[in-house]
Design a protein around this motif. Structure first.
Motif, PDB file in Angstrom:
ATOM      1  N   TYR A 472      -7.232 -13.118  15.967  1.00 40.87           N
ATOM      2  CA  TYR A 472      -5.905 -13.301  15.377  1.00 40.87           C
ATOM      3  C   TYR A 472      -5.496 -14.767  15.313  1.00 40.87           C
ATOM      4  CZ  TYR A 472      -0.881 -13.290  14.692  1.00 40.87           C
ATOM      5  OH  TYR A 472       0.375 -13.554  14.203  1.00 40.87           O
ATOM      6  N   ASN A 473      -5.860 -15.550  16.305  1.00 39.83           N
ATOM      7  CA  ASN A 473      -5.443 -16.956  16.326  1.00 39.83           C
ATOM      8  C   ASN A 473      -5.955 -17.735  15.127  1.00 39.83           C
ATOM      9  OD1 ASN A 473      -4.003 -16.637  18.692  1.00 39.83           O
ATOM     10  ND2 ASN A 473      -5.722 -17.215  20.002  1.00 39.83           N
ATOM     11  N   ASP A 474      -7.037 -17.269  14.518  1.00 40.82           N
ATOM     12  CA  ASP A 474      -7.537 -17.905  13.308  1.00 40.82           C
ATOM     13  C   ASP A 474      -6.826 -17.384  12.064  1.00 40.82           C
ATOM     14  OD1 ASP A 474      -9.366 -19.416  14.729  1.00 40.82           O
ATOM     15  OD2 ASP A 474     -10.948 -17.923  14.548  1.00 40.82           O
ATOM     16  N   ILE A 475      -6.342 -16.154  12.139  1.00 38.45           N
ATOM     17  CA  ILE A 475      -5.731 -15.519  10.967  1.00 38.45           C
ATOM     18  C   ILE A 475      -4.222 -15.764  10.934  1.00 38.45           C
ATOM     19  CG2 ILE A 475      -5.344 -13.326   9.775  1.00 38.45           C
ATOM     20  CD1 ILE A 475      -7.956 -12.352  11.174  1.00 38.45           C
ATOM     21  N   LYS A 476      -3.556 -15.495  12.038  1.00 39.32           N
ATOM     22  CA  LYS A 476      -2.110 -15.659  12.189  1.00 39.32           C
ATOM     23  C   LYS A 476      -1.353 -14.737  11.228  1.00 39.32           C
ATOM     24  CE  LYS A 476      -2.680 -20.515  13.499  1.00 39.32           C
ATOM     25  NZ  LYS A 476      -2.305 -21.915  13.201  1.00 39.32           N
ATOM     26  N   GLY A 477      -0.035 -14.956  11.170  1.00 38.08           N
ATOM     27  CA  GLY A 477       0.766 -14.207  10.228  1.00 38.08           C
ATOM     28  C   GLY A 477       1.187 -12.843  10.730  1.00 38.08           C
ATOM     29  N   LEU A 478       1.695 -12.045   9.795  1.00 40.07           N
ATOM     30  CA  LEU A 478       2.209 -10.710  10.080  1.00 40.07           C
ATOM     31  C   LEU A 478       1.151  -9.681   9.686  1.00 40.07           C
ATOM     32  CD1 LEU A 478       4.599  -8.941  10.956  1.00 40.07           C
ATOM     33  CD2 LEU A 478       5.440  -9.048   8.601  1.00 40.07           C
ATOM     34  N   ILE A 479       0.598  -9.015  10.676  1.00 43.78           N
ATOM     35  CA  ILE A 479      -0.406  -7.979  10.446  1.00 43.78           C
ATOM     36  C   ILE A 479       0.126  -6.684  11.035  1.00 43.78           C
ATOM     37  CG2 ILE A 479      -2.773  -7.244  10.886  1.00 43.78           C
ATOM     38  CD1 ILE A 479      -3.576 -10.146  11.139  1.00 43.78           C
ATOM     39  N   TYR A 480       0.156  -5.655  10.232  1.00 48.59           N
ATOM     40  CA  TYR A 480       0.729  -4.411  10.753  1.00 48.59           C
ATOM     41  C   TYR A 480      -0.008  -3.169  10.244  1.00 48.59           C
ATOM     42  CZ  TYR A 480       3.413  -4.479   6.299  1.00 48.59           C
ATOM     43  OH  TYR A 480       3.801  -4.538   4.986  1.00 48.59           O
ATOM     44  N   LEU A 481       0.201  -2.067  10.992  1.00 46.94           N
ATOM     45  CA  LEU A 481      -0.328  -0.751  10.658  1.00 46.94           C
ATOM     46  C   LEU A 481       0.795   0.057  10.016  1.00 46.94           C
ATOM     47  CD1 LEU A 481      -1.940   0.039  14.166  1.00 46.94           C
ATOM     48  CD2 LEU A 481      -2.890  -1.383  12.332  1.00 46.94           C
ATOM     49  N   PHE A 482       0.448   0.831   8.998  1.00 42.67           N
ATOM     50  CA  PHE A 482       1.490   1.668   8.400  1.00 42.67           C
ATOM     51  C   PHE A 482       0.877   2.822   7.633  1.00 42.67           C
ATOM     52  CE2 PHE A 482       0.229  -0.914   4.929  1.00 42.67           C
ATOM     53  CZ  PHE A 482       0.841  -0.553   3.745  1.00 42.67           C
ATOM     54  N   ARG A 483       1.740   3.743   7.259  1.00 40.77           N
ATOM     55  CA  ARG A 483       1.355   4.935   6.505  1.00 40.77           C
ATOM     56  C   ARG A 483       1.956   4.863   5.104  1.00 40.77           C
ATOM     57  NH1 ARG A 483      -2.414   8.296   7.198  1.00 40.77           N
ATOM     58  NH2 ARG A 483      -1.136  10.067   6.552  1.00 40.77           N
ATOM     59  N   PRO A 484       1.308   5.466   4.123  1.00 40.08           N
ATOM     60  CA  PRO A 484       1.831   5.413   2.743  1.00 40.08           C
ATOM     61  C   PRO A 484       3.249   5.967   2.609  1.00 40.08           C
ATOM     62  CG  PRO A 484      -0.436   6.183   2.751  1.00 40.08           C
ATOM     63  CD  PRO A 484      -0.007   6.126   4.185  1.00 40.08           C
ATOM     64  N   ASP A 485       3.578   7.000   3.394  1.00 44.30           N
ATOM     65  CA  ASP A 485       4.895   7.606   3.233  1.00 44.30           C
ATOM     66  C   ASP A 485       6.024   6.752   3.805  1.00 44.30           C
ATOM     67  OD1 ASP A 485       4.379   7.932   5.913  1.00 44.30           O
ATOM     68  OD2 ASP A 485       4.322  10.127   5.865  1.00 44.30           O
ATOM     69  N   SER A 486       5.675   5.623   4.466  1.00 48.45           N
ATOM     70  CA  SER A 486       6.727   4.741   4.989  1.00 48.45           C
ATOM     71  C   SER A 486       7.141   3.676   3.975  1.00 48.45           C
ATOM     72  CB  SER A 486       6.249   4.048   6.274  1.00 48.45           C
ATOM     73  OG  SER A 486       5.338   3.006   5.977  1.00 48.45           O
ATOM     74  N   LEU A 487       6.488   3.640   2.831  1.00 44.36           N
ATOM     75  CA  LEU A 487       6.767   2.632   1.812  1.00 44.36           C
ATOM     76  C   LEU A 487       8.026   2.975   1.027  1.00 44.36           C
ATOM     77  CD1 LEU A 487       5.946   0.192  -0.032  1.00 44.36           C
ATOM     78  CD2 LEU A 487       4.647   1.858  -1.390  1.00 44.36           C
ATOM     79  N   ASN A 488       8.943   2.031   0.946  1.00 47.72           N
ATOM     80  CA  ASN A 488      10.118   2.153   0.082  1.00 47.72           C
ATOM     81  C   ASN A 488       9.853   1.279  -1.146  1.00 47.72           C
ATOM     82  OD1 ASN A 488      12.665   1.730  -1.216  1.00 47.72           O
ATOM     83  ND2 ASN A 488      13.705   2.340   0.676  1.00 47.72           N
ATOM     84  N   GLN A 489       9.457   1.906  -2.239  1.00 48.97           N
ATOM     85  CA  GLN A 489       9.043   1.152  -3.423  1.00 48.97           C
ATOM     86  C   GLN A 489      10.209   0.409  -4.061  1.00 48.97           C
ATOM     87  OE1 GLN A 489       6.491   3.109  -6.237  1.00 48.97           O
ATOM     88  NE2 GLN A 489       5.443   4.325  -4.686  1.00 48.97           N
ATOM     89  N   LYS A 490      11.422   0.906  -3.892  1.00 45.70           N
ATOM     90  CA  LYS A 490      12.583   0.249  -4.480  1.00 45.70           C
ATOM     91  C   LYS A 490      12.962  -1.006  -3.698  1.00 45.70           C
ATOM     92  CE  LYS A 490      17.357   1.095  -5.945  1.00 45.70           C
ATOM     93  NZ  LYS A 490      18.451   2.098  -6.005  1.00 45.70           N
ATOM     94  N   GLU A 491      12.992  -0.909  -2.368  1.00 47.96           N
ATOM     95  CA  GLU A 491      13.385  -2.042  -1.532  1.00 47.96           C
ATOM     96  C   GLU A 491      12.212  -2.953  -1.194  1.00 47.96           C
ATOM     97  OE1 GLU A 491      15.324  -0.638   1.951  1.00 47.96           O
ATOM     98  OE2 GLU A 491      17.006   0.264   0.872  1.00 47.96           O
TER      99      GLU A 491
END
Length: 796
Positions: A472-491
């Motif tokens: 991670y120290n080489d990549i940095k940034g925001l890395i996260y796990l998620f599911r398709p049904d958690s996506l709010n396409q409008k927001e």
């Protein structure tokens, strides 16, 4: 009819220095006169014609830079306006390929200005430029004035020196030797200034006016612009264009101002040199050692010639690097220690070296800080940092979200520091993790923002994904796990679990939709379509690559078909016996299942059919009806099946050995070999998957133990395997798949031939962390690599 005016009408052309000469001159005469001039690099005949529509009788003078990079351009310019004062700065190799592939033909093309100007006017040329002797001046009836430093000239500079902030020189005007200063580096800029001084003197401007005008000169953008970085290094932007002469001029500058400092040159190809392309790049290569350049990064096809010439001249191979891919170039210079360094970035305009300059500038001038005390919608910086940005607002880009922020000046902040509010927008907070960032126009991008689609079990127990964040120290940034049904396409938001490096754990939060998604699950078409449109998605399982599709596509390539066991689609059970008679041992496999599920092995031994299932059931059958019944009983209903010739793996003492090879993309965005493991099961086993094998070992060790290979033979075999896999991936990606992380299952027969059974893009990587030590040996080299590729895709 061309404009033929009584006011000073000044035309400037030449191979190098046109723009700087124009800016030196206008900096002097604009103090007193109302002038019309062209700006930037708008110097083509049509652009000049459009500009001249703005002429009115109140103008005191016209100053025009005239580009003559193509035959006939000089004539076309003089059909728009007839100059009465002309400057030809020099004759060099710029646009060499467009102008007849010779210095003589280049001079003839520039001479069109001499023929088209007023024949009783004033012509200024460079006495130190030998090639300017080729200009056609014999029939010109006006006044020819020469400027120079080394040779006799009407305007002859002496005691030229590098001083703080630019160059100084002495010049005799009106019988008095005067000292002049220009806020620009390089002897070539002294020549440009001399042209301006000469014209201004001829137009009646006084010494003080000329001196002040030169001091007020602002170097044109992308022409040896010096940028002082936060770490004390100096970045030189000379990305407007390049030819061998301007390259040498830039090397002279970096050599002079880089005394007792590390000198780094980042060089793009020189274009439009025509037949002089190879020789021109060789010349530049030979100059690198002459000007004591410490480190060179060369970008573009033609710079390979430059690199080779530098190496022949004794330049250390450890100090010069060549790239054809800009992202690879950027990754190489990303962690370069730039303290006590002068960096030159230069190349032809079409090479877009300004992108590389911006990349360096972002990482060496600016730094970001996230504050919980700063009001949402504002950012803070000092006034000098704002001068670099040159805006009152800045657009903050965070994943797929962006918000315009008002800049507040806070002069106690160091140069380049940009303070951001932790509250990005309502409901979204910027997590306290280390971010990379870059500026693009007026957009500040922070990131990368990388999402990974995972199965629900990993959201319940995200610790199983921790091994993926090992680098991670080489990549940095925001890395996260998620599911398709958690996506709010409008927001454009998701609910996910982001990695917190300080706690080495995952935390729940509402987050911006990612710009890059590493996929590990089957996706609905609607989700696939959304991310295909709005982000970069790789290892997509929509339209899963089946074993039958794999065979159908790859077997069309002769070079690959020889590495594929013969495979046919099972349409009718009556075909099974014919295929079995042909090959004696075959497999029936579900086209779209993994893990060995549903696989059946059929062997023809002395007119009996030996029937084995993936779960270990064994039967000996004597007739077709018995085969039909067993197939009905053990084939998975509703699944498409293929029939595949069995390849006998090398076995010893009753062991069955096959291999899994991991091929991945990293920062380079190119396929690389990441590791190989051998799965060992009993020879009687149908599969060697986790349920049936009794050990896993490193692939190299298996090649040594089972195949008797020495180290050299092992390396050769790995290269062969990698080459086959890369060629297959090339075909697959050509069908529209965006991949970055795959595994190939293959067998090496007794003769050492490679047989690829299938390609997997959703192989069970994380599960290995829960198994024995032997299964975990390849984990460090495979689990984190996809995030390296994701970061490269994110442009950070």
């Amino acid at each position: 009819m061309p404009l033929n005016l009584d006011i000073p009408t000044i035309a400037i052309t030449g191979s190098c220095g046109k723009t700087s000469t124009r800016e030196f001159l206008t900096s002097i005469i604009e103090s007193r006169w109302n002038i019309l001039k062209n700006n930037g690099n708008k110097n083509l005949p049509l652009q000049i014609k459009n500009l001249l529509e703005n002429y009115d009788s109140e103008m005191d003078a016209i100053v025009l830079e005239m580009g003559m990079g193509k035959p006939g351009a000089g004539k076309r310019h003089c059909m728009n306006i007839i100059p009465n004062i002309s400057i030809i700065t020099n004759i060099g190799t710029a646009h060499y390929g467009n102008l007849g592939n010779s210095i003589k033909s280049t001079a003839l093309n520039k001479s069109e200005l001499i023929k088209g100007m007023k024949q009783d006017g004033i012509l200024l040329i460079n006495a130190d430029d030998e090639n300017s002797n080729l200009l056609e001046t014999n029939h010109f009836k006006g006044t020819i004035l020469k400027i120079g430093i080394n040779n006799e000239a009407n305007y002859h500079a002496i005691n030229v020196e590098y001083v703080e902030g630019g160059m100084s020189f002495y010049l005799e005007l009106n019988n008095v030797v005067e000292k002049f200063f220009i806020p620009a580096f390089g002897v070539h800029n002294v020549y440009n200034a001399l042209f301006a001084v000469a014209v201004a003197d001829q137009l009646g401007f006084g010494v003080l006016e000329i001196k002040q005008g030169l001091q007020d000169f602002i170097p044109p953008i992308k022409r040896l612009n010096l940028i002082e970085m936060e770490d004390g290094s100096t970045l030189i932007d000379d990305t407007a264009n390049a030819n061998p002469e301007s390259m040498e001029a830039a090397f002279k500058v970096i050599s002079k101002i880089g005394t007792n400092k590390n000198k780094v040159a980042i060089i793009g190809s020189m274009l439009e040199l025509g037949e002089y392309t190879e020789e021109g790049h060789k010349k530049v290569g030979s100059l690198l050692a002459k000007y004591d350049i410490d480190l060179v990064y060369a970008y573009g096809e033609y710079t390979k010639t430059m690199v080779n010439e530098a190496l022949l001249g004794g330049f250390s191979k450890d100090k010069i690097h060549h790239y054809n891919d800009r992202d690879e170039l950027h990754q190489s210079i990303k962690y370069l220690d730039t303290s006590n360094t002068v960096m030159l970035v230069k190349g032809s305009s079409s090479m877009q070296m300004d992108q590389t300059l911006s990349y360096i500038k972002n990482r060496n001038l600016y730094s970001i800080e996230i504050s919980q005390n700063l009001k949402m919608g504002t950012v803070c910086m000092n006034s000098k940092t704002q001068e670099h940005i040159n805006e009152k607002k800045i657009n903050l880009v965070f994943g797929q979200l962006n918000k315009m922020m008002i800049i507040r000046i806070k002069n106690d902040l160091p140069l380049g520091r940009i303070v951001l509010p932790s509250k990005f927008i309502d409901g979204i907070t910027i997590p306290d993790v280390p971010f990379d960032f870059y500026m693009s126009n007026n957009n500040l991008h922070i990131g990368p923002v990388i999402g990974m689609f995972v199965y629900q079990r990993y959201l319940k127990d995200p610790s199983q994904q921790l091994l993926r964040l090992g680098n991670y120290n080489d990549i940095k940034g925001l890395i996260y796990l998620f599911r398709p049904d958690s996506l709010n396409q409008k927001e454009l938001t998701v609910d996910g679990l982001y990695y917190n490096p300080s706690k080495k754990s995952f935390e729940k939060a509402k987050l911006p939709a990612p710009t890059v998604v590493f996929n590990r699950i089957p996706l609905k078409k609607s989700i696939y379509d959304f991310f295909k449109k709005n982000a970069t998605l790789f290892n997509n399982n929509y339209g899963l690559i089946s074993k039958w599709w794999f065979w159908t596509v790859l077997s069309k390539r002769t070079v690959l078909k020889k590495h594929l066991p013969e495979t046919i689609l099972l349409k009718n059970r009556s075909h099974i016996l014919n295929f079995l008679k042909k090959h004696k041992v075959i497999y029936l496999k579900p086209a779209k299942l993994a893990g060995g599920k549903g696989i059946i092995q059929l062997s023809l031994i002395k007119n009996q059919i030996h029937f084995k299932t993936y779960s270990g059931n064994k039967f000996v059958l004597n007739n077709n009806e018995d085969v039909r019944k067993k197939l009905k009983q053990h084939m998975i209903k509703g699944k498409q099946y293929i029939m595949q010739r069995a390849i006998e793996s090398y076995h010893k003492d009753g062991e069955k050995v096959d291999f899994r090879v991991y091929i991945q993309k990293d920062y380079s965005k190119k396929w690389k070999y990441s590791g190989m493991e051998a799965k060992v099961a009993e020879n009687s086993s149908v599969i060697s998957n986790s349920k049936n094998r009794y050990k896993v070992m490193k692939g190299e060790e298996a090649l040594r133990h089972y195949y008797g290979m020495n180290q050299k033979m092992i390396q050769s075999k790995i290269l062969q395997i990698t080459d086959v896999c890369k060629k297959m991936l090339g075909v697959v990606e050509g069908q529209g798949y965006n991949l970055g992380d795959v595994a190939f299952d293959l067998i090496i027969d007794k003769e050492g031939h490679i047989w690829v059974l299938e390609m997997q893009i959703d192989y069970a990587a994380e599960i290995k962390a829960l198994r024995g030590d032997d299964e975990q040996e390849v984990l460090p080299s495979i689990l984190s690599t996809p995030f390296e590729y994701a970061k490269a895709l994110s442009k950070f």
